[in-house]
Design a protein around this motif. Structure first.
Motif, PDB file in Angstrom:
ATOM      1  N   PHE A 182       0.844  -1.202   0.000  1.00  0.00           N
ATOM      2  CA  PHE A 182       0.000   0.000   0.000  1.00  0.00           C
ATOM      3  C   PHE A 182       0.881   1.255   0.000  1.00  0.00           C
ATOM      4  O   PHE A 182       0.646   2.199  -0.773  1.00  0.00           O
ATOM      5  CB  PHE A 182      -0.952   0.020   1.205  1.00  0.00           C
ATOM      6  CG  PHE A 182      -1.343   1.405   1.627  1.00  0.00           C
ATOM      7  CD1 PHE A 182      -2.083   2.223   0.770  1.00  0.00           C
ATOM      8  CD2 PHE A 182      -0.938   1.918   2.852  1.00  0.00           C
ATOM      9  CE1 PHE A 182      -2.409   3.529   1.140  1.00  0.00           C
ATOM     10  CE2 PHE A 182      -1.257   3.214   3.224  1.00  0.00           C
ATOM     11  CZ  PHE A 182      -1.994   4.017   2.373  1.00  0.00           C
ATOM     12  N   MET A 183       1.918   1.265   0.849  1.00  0.00           N
ATOM     13  CA  MET A 183       2.792   2.448   0.923  1.00  0.00           C
ATOM     14  C   MET A 183       3.491   2.716  -0.414  1.00  0.00           C
ATOM     15  O   MET A 183       3.678   3.867  -0.820  1.00  0.00           O
ATOM     16  CB  MET A 183       3.825   2.274   2.046  1.00  0.00           C
ATOM     17  CG  MET A 183       3.218   2.394   3.444  1.00  0.00           C
ATOM     18  SD  MET A 183       4.401   1.980   4.780  1.00  0.00           S
ATOM     19  CE  MET A 183       5.510   3.388   4.710  1.00  0.00           C
ATOM     20  N   ALA A 206       0.902   4.195  -2.697  1.00  0.00           N
ATOM     21  CA  ALA A 206       0.629   5.569  -2.263  1.00  0.00           C
ATOM     22  C   ALA A 206       1.778   6.497  -2.683  1.00  0.00           C
ATOM     23  O   ALA A 206       1.542   7.647  -3.080  1.00  0.00           O
ATOM     24  CB  ALA A 206       0.428   5.611  -0.751  1.00  0.00           C
ATOM     25  N   SER A 207       3.005   5.982  -2.629  1.00  0.00           N
ATOM     26  CA  SER A 207       4.158   6.789  -3.067  1.00  0.00           C
ATOM     27  C   SER A 207       4.078   7.066  -4.560  1.00  0.00           C
ATOM     28  O   SER A 207       4.432   8.156  -5.018  1.00  0.00           O
ATOM     29  CB  SER A 207       5.469   6.054  -2.802  1.00  0.00           C
ATOM     30  OG  SER A 207       5.544   5.641  -1.483  1.00  0.00           O
ATOM     31  N   THR A 241       1.560   9.708  -5.049  1.00  0.00           N
ATOM     32  CA  THR A 241       2.164  10.965  -4.581  1.00  0.00           C
ATOM     33  C   THR A 241       3.068  11.561  -5.656  1.00  0.00           C
ATOM     34  O   THR A 241       2.952  12.737  -6.023  1.00  0.00           O
ATOM     35  CB  THR A 241       3.005  10.691  -3.312  1.00  0.00           C
ATOM     36  OG1 THR A 241       2.143  10.202  -2.280  1.00  0.00           O
ATOM     37  CG2 THR A 241       3.720  11.943  -2.828  1.00  0.00           C
ATOM     38  N   PHE A 248      13.708  12.745  -0.414  1.00  0.00           N
ATOM     39  CA  PHE A 248      13.089  11.441  -0.686  1.00  0.00           C
ATOM     40  C   PHE A 248      14.106  10.466  -1.295  1.00  0.00           C
ATOM     41  O   PHE A 248      13.793   9.756  -2.243  1.00  0.00           O
ATOM     42  CB  PHE A 248      11.876  11.607  -1.616  1.00  0.00           C
ATOM     43  CG  PHE A 248      10.689  12.240  -0.944  1.00  0.00           C
ATOM     44  CD1 PHE A 248       9.827  11.473  -0.163  1.00  0.00           C
ATOM     45  CD2 PHE A 248      10.436  13.593  -1.060  1.00  0.00           C
ATOM     46  CE1 PHE A 248       8.737  12.050   0.469  1.00  0.00           C
ATOM     47  CE2 PHE A 248       9.345  14.182  -0.430  1.00  0.00           C
ATOM     48  CZ  PHE A 248       8.492  13.395   0.337  1.00  0.00           C
ATOM     49  N   TYR A 272      11.512   5.871  -4.085  1.00  0.00           N
ATOM     50  CA  TYR A 272      11.370   7.165  -4.760  1.00  0.00           C
ATOM     51  C   TYR A 272      12.343   7.303  -5.920  1.00  0.00           C
ATOM     52  O   TYR A 272      12.022   7.899  -6.947  1.00  0.00           O
ATOM     53  CB  TYR A 272      11.533   8.309  -3.758  1.00  0.00           C
ATOM     54  CG  TYR A 272      10.265   8.534  -2.977  1.00  0.00           C
ATOM     55  CD1 TYR A 272       9.323   9.469  -3.400  1.00  0.00           C
ATOM     56  CD2 TYR A 272       9.978   7.776  -1.847  1.00  0.00           C
ATOM     57  CE1 TYR A 272       8.139   9.649  -2.706  1.00  0.00           C
ATOM     58  CE2 TYR A 272       8.797   7.947  -1.153  1.00  0.00           C
ATOM     59  CZ  TYR A 272       7.877   8.887  -1.581  1.00  0.00           C
ATOM     60  OH  TYR A 272       6.702   9.055  -0.906  1.00  0.00           O
ATOM     61  N   LEU A 285      -6.668   7.041   1.586  1.00  0.00           N
ATOM     62  CA  LEU A 285      -5.614   6.942   0.571  1.00  0.00           C
ATOM     63  C   LEU A 285      -5.537   5.522   0.015  1.00  0.00           C
ATOM     64  O   LEU A 285      -5.332   5.322  -1.190  1.00  0.00           O
ATOM     65  CB  LEU A 285      -4.268   7.399   1.171  1.00  0.00           C
ATOM     66  CG  LEU A 285      -3.029   7.321   0.296  1.00  0.00           C
ATOM     67  CD1 LEU A 285      -3.262   7.870  -1.105  1.00  0.00           C
ATOM     68  CD2 LEU A 285      -1.866   8.046   0.969  1.00  0.00           C
ATOM     69  N   ILE A 333       5.431  15.598   1.151  1.00  0.00           N
ATOM     70  CA  ILE A 333       5.676  15.304   2.578  1.00  0.00           C
ATOM     71  C   ILE A 333       4.349  15.007   3.284  1.00  0.00           C
ATOM     72  O   ILE A 333       4.232  14.034   4.030  1.00  0.00           O
ATOM     73  CB  ILE A 333       6.432  16.470   3.251  1.00  0.00           C
ATOM     74  CG1 ILE A 333       7.840  16.591   2.644  1.00  0.00           C
ATOM     75  CG2 ILE A 333       6.503  16.279   4.767  1.00  0.00           C
ATOM     76  CD1 ILE A 333       8.594  17.848   3.047  1.00  0.00           C
ATOM     77  N   ALA A 369       1.616  13.955   1.901  1.00  0.00           N
ATOM     78  CA  ALA A 369       1.117  12.683   1.371  1.00  0.00           C
ATOM     79  C   ALA A 369       1.849  11.509   2.021  1.00  0.00           C
ATOM     80  O   ALA A 369       1.251  10.472   2.315  1.00  0.00           O
ATOM     81  CB  ALA A 369       1.281  12.650  -0.146  1.00  0.00           C
ATOM     82  N   SER A 370       3.149  11.673   2.285  1.00  0.00           N
ATOM     83  CA  SER A 370       3.913  10.618   2.966  1.00  0.00           C
ATOM     84  C   SER A 370       3.404  10.412   4.383  1.00  0.00           C
ATOM     85  O   SER A 370       3.347   9.283   4.869  1.00  0.00           O
ATOM     86  CB  SER A 370       5.401  10.987   3.054  1.00  0.00           C
ATOM     87  OG  SER A 370       5.882  11.331   1.798  1.00  0.00           O
ATOM     88  N   THR A 403       0.245   8.539   4.163  1.00  0.00           N
ATOM     89  CA  THR A 403       0.606   7.161   3.818  1.00  0.00           C
ATOM     90  C   THR A 403       1.040   6.382   5.059  1.00  0.00           C
ATOM     91  O   THR A 403       0.537   5.287   5.339  1.00  0.00           O
ATOM     92  CB  THR A 403       1.767   7.165   2.795  1.00  0.00           C
ATOM     93  OG1 THR A 403       1.329   7.823   1.606  1.00  0.00           O
ATOM     94  CG2 THR A 403       2.232   5.757   2.464  1.00  0.00           C
TER      95      THR A 403
END
Lengths: 294, 294
Positions: free
Chosen positions: A177-178, A181-182, A185, A212, A217, A259, B179, B181-182, B185
């Protein structure tokens, strides 16, 4: 003497992992639904046509399959290995599956006097091939100690999350999920920058080098900035499966996660548009671009 | 001979930046609306009671203020410095403001035969104090060359985004969105893990050491995992201001950005609940916890 390991599931990830075990000197049996896949393996291993044959003398069985159903088919179905495993043999479940399935398998193995350890991995296929995976574990402490040398052959780090069998799956699904989400983003940030007249690759490089500067990233950032969606590293439909499992976990514990819902819908839209076999980066980044008309 | 610099805005960020310039041997004039703030500065500097007095002999004016309005008041209002700046003097705008304000200031300075360079920063107050900021620049190339030594005193890296005056503001606002959004997350992932029975601090440590080993994930990740919202490093109302400016940028270029909308509403809710002066980490992470009933 090193344990005899059966490796089930020679997909993009499994193939590199099995190769690393062969290179480390383990005796390996392999089984894959599509037998031709094993042609990519080199060195000393034995290939079998059925799960039963591949697993009957195994001390360790590793499963690296695409989803809960595929795992249940090789483990608990009529043609699965659970019925014929040697007493005290260990099943290491490395697929990305729901915590419930791990909890069920743990119980079923316990009844049969065999063992189940949960050990999902983080990393793309190149990390699997170069033994740079990160592995999360959960399950019985003594069994985890026993299999640690095997996991160390496959990874750059093993992180334990206790004895509850589903715990490592929770971490893995939370992590996927993270990652999604990244991607959302970065896709929104870079597309906004692009529409404001900036060079999105330069923006991605800046963030990847400064605040990041994490692999996620840097690697996904470069793909998203360049809108480079090939070769396919991880299919959108598998990403959606993980978003769905994470959403199910959230539902089970009454956890509103807007999210998570956003990326779930982003990937469902990729599937609805016939892009399930494209890369999940395209599923998310392409969705943001489409919304923005570019 | 080193340039005479006037530093305007000695808040949590500005105080450390001004101190680093003093330490590097620059002659510094300072002005702050709340004069008492300057008591934290040590070494050789001159303090003034009005913007005009503080800036009339300046070669360089640095502004580090909380928003567009505060900047316009010291620069372009009746009591602002634009009317009395020396010919060819340079205004370095380091506040987090809209690209439009930078574009306007660039034009106004051009008319007066003075210069404006955009140079917003990434980093919390401790990064400002230890000269570990990252600085983004945009504006006239020759002027950027001239001020580079000053920016190097304040930072661990200066990244240029071309001559369009608003470009660096776009990057800064996109970054602050990233940031936020992180944080959303991590807050969703850790809260989901917590509700599934895991130790959220352990989950945060795992991600901060592995696939998300970037400063943002390590630093904010630890605060979010521990629900540690004090001391206040950056106020929720300032985060909301940035989300609002980023949303305005998106609106200006017709850019749907659902994740940006999500963090915008998250912080608006913090303000609606009287938490505007609390840390933005609380604004986001506390919102996720509240939604989840924990």
């Amino acid at each position: 003497m090193k344990s005899r390991i059966t490796f089930i599931g020679l997909g993009n990830m499994g193939i590199g992992m099995a190769q690393n075990l062969i290179n480390a000197g383990y005796k390996i049996n392999v089984y894959n639904r599509t037998a031709a896949k094993t042609q990519e393996l080199t060195g000393d291993f034995e290939q079998f046509q059925t799960v039963i044959e591949a697993t009957e003398d195994a001390d360790i069985i590793i499963t690296m399959l695409s989803d809960d159903d595929a795992l249940k088919e090789v483990a608990t179905s009529k043609t699965g290995f659970l019925q014929i495993m040697k007493k005290d043999a260990i099943h290491i479940g490395m697929s990305t599956i729901s915590p419930e399935t791990s909890r069920e398998l743990y119980e079923l193995h316990h009844e049969k006097e065999t063992h189940y350890v949960t050990a999902p991995v983080f990393g793309r296929p190149n990390a699997a091939a170069t033994a740079k995976l990160f592995i999360c574990t959960s399950g019985n402490k003594l069994i985890k100690e026993k299999i640690k040398p095997i996991l160390e052959v496959l990874s750059q780090g093993v992180y334990d999350f206790g004895e509850e069998p589903g715990a490592a799956n929770v971490v893995k699904l939370a992590g996927n999920f993270m990652i999604m989400a990244s991607m959302e983003t970065m896709a929104e940030a870079f597309t906004l920058a692009e529409k404001q007249g900036l060079d999105r690759e330069k923006v991605a490089e800046f963030f990847g080098e400064t605040v990041f500067n994490a692999p996620i990233y840097k690697n996904y950032g470069s793909l998203i900035a360049k809108k480079q969606y090939k070769p396919v590293g991880f299919k959108a439909k598998l990403g959606f499966k993980d978003a769905r499992l994470a959403t199910k976990m959230a539902l089970d514990v009454k956890m509103p996660a807007p999210l998570l819902s956003l990326v779930y819908n982003r990937l469902m839209s990729a599937l609805a548009n016939g892009k399930g076999d494209n890369d999940w980066v395209e599923g998310i980044s392409g969705g943001v671009s489409n919304d923005a008309g570019i």
